[in-house]
Design a protein around this motif. Sequence first.
Motif, short mmCIF file in Angstrom:
data_model
loop_
_atom_site.label_atom_id
_atom_site.label_comp_id
_atom_site.label_asym_id
_atom_site.label_seq_id
_atom_site.Cartn_x
_atom_site.Cartn_y
_atom_site.Cartn_z
N THR A 38 11.90 8.60 3.41
CA THR A 38 11.42 7.50 2.57
C THR A 38 9.97 7.69 2.11
OG1 THR A 38 10.76 6.22 4.52
CG2 THR A 38 12.98 5.85 3.66
N SER A 39 9.30 8.75 2.58
CA SER A 39 7.88 8.90 2.24
C SER A 39 7.50 10.32 1.79
CB SER A 39 7.01 8.52 3.45
OG SER A 39 7.24 9.42 4.53
N HIS A 40 8.47 11.20 1.62
CA HIS A 40 8.19 12.61 1.36
C HIS A 40 7.43 12.85 0.06
CE1 HIS A 40 11.28 12.94 -1.79
NE2 HIS A 40 11.97 12.09 -1.05
N THR A 41 7.51 11.93 -0.89
CA THR A 41 6.92 12.18 -2.21
C THR A 41 5.40 12.28 -2.19
OG1 THR A 41 6.95 9.80 -2.67
CG2 THR A 41 8.83 11.09 -3.44
N VAL A 42 4.75 11.79 -1.14
CA VAL A 42 3.29 11.80 -1.13
C VAL A 42 2.72 13.04 -0.45
CG1 VAL A 42 3.21 9.28 -1.12
CG2 VAL A 42 3.09 10.50 1.05
N ILE A 75 -0.84 6.70 -6.02
CA ILE A 75 -1.96 6.25 -5.19
C ILE A 75 -2.49 7.40 -4.35
CG2 ILE A 75 -2.60 4.77 -3.25
CD1 ILE A 75 -0.63 2.68 -4.42
N ALA A 76 -1.60 8.20 -3.77
CA ALA A 76 -2.03 9.32 -2.93
C ALA A 76 -2.83 10.35 -3.72
CB ALA A 76 -0.82 9.99 -2.29
N LYS A 116 -3.06 4.81 0.76
CA LYS A 116 -2.52 3.54 0.31
C LYS A 116 -3.08 2.40 1.16
CE LYS A 116 1.71 0.95 -0.55
NZ LYS A 116 3.19 0.93 -0.45
N THR A 117 -3.74 1.48 0.52
CA THR A 117 -4.20 0.25 1.16
C THR A 117 -3.91 -0.89 0.19
OG1 THR A 117 -6.42 0.34 0.21
CG2 THR A 117 -6.08 1.52 2.30
N SER A 118 -4.15 -2.11 0.63
CA SER A 118 -3.92 -3.24 -0.28
C SER A 118 -4.86 -3.16 -1.48
CB SER A 118 -4.14 -4.56 0.46
OG SER A 118 -5.44 -4.63 1.01
N SER A 119 -6.07 -2.65 -1.26
CA SER A 119 -7.03 -2.57 -2.37
C SER A 119 -6.66 -1.47 -3.36
CB SER A 119 -8.45 -2.36 -1.84
OG SER A 119 -8.55 -1.14 -1.15
N THR A 120 -6.20 -0.30 -2.85
CA THR A 120 -5.82 0.77 -3.78
C THR A 120 -4.56 0.40 -4.54
OG1 THR A 120 -4.65 1.96 -2.01
CG2 THR A 120 -6.93 2.60 -2.45
#
Length: 219
Positions: free
Chosen positions: A39-43, A175-176, A182-186
Amino acid sequence: MRVVLVEDDAGMAEAVIDGLRAHGFHAIDHLSHGLDLLTSHTVYDAVILDLGLPDVNGYLVLRQLRKVSDVPVVVLTAEGDEVAVVSCLRAGADDYIVKPPRVGELAARLEAVVRRRRATEPKLSVVVTGDVMVDLAARSVEVAGAAISLTQKEFAVARVLAEHAGVAVPRDKIIAEVWGEKTSSTSRSLDVHMGALRAKLNRPGLITTIHGFGYRWSH
């Protein structure tokens, strides 16, 4: 280079990550479950994958990953026999290393598989969609022949999308590549910059929102 280590042994993971950081790898994440990778490989730019995971067998994770991604994968295996090695490679691994890993060798193998993969990627310099031209090398954008003034972040967002024109790009990947984490601000910053980019381009439909996933630059 952003690397993820998928390893359920916390002690092993800590030792590998500390060793890789000593070899210049600073952006390293740790996951303990195979489904988390799917679920996270794209970054990530490279994956170190243990085969003995608590949720899904590493071979199955690798086969599923290869259906959706060509991210370089170095397998960590406790079995060094020929059958295990061949199975890893046939399942889609780029390389393998037997546990316990010698971190210097692992670092070199990571660099090699990423270098080989990047060497086969097409080197785009200009992306043209309709009357919109993105010059990746010159870091410039033109619409109908007129230069558009973009901020550094706005261009970075446009670059990520244009490089993958026609392909849905996850928010996390943008984002990456633009902000690093990744944070709420980014995440909010991406929304702001995406709105500004669309307004400056003034080409409705050029950047499509895929709700719950990300964005696509028209091909």
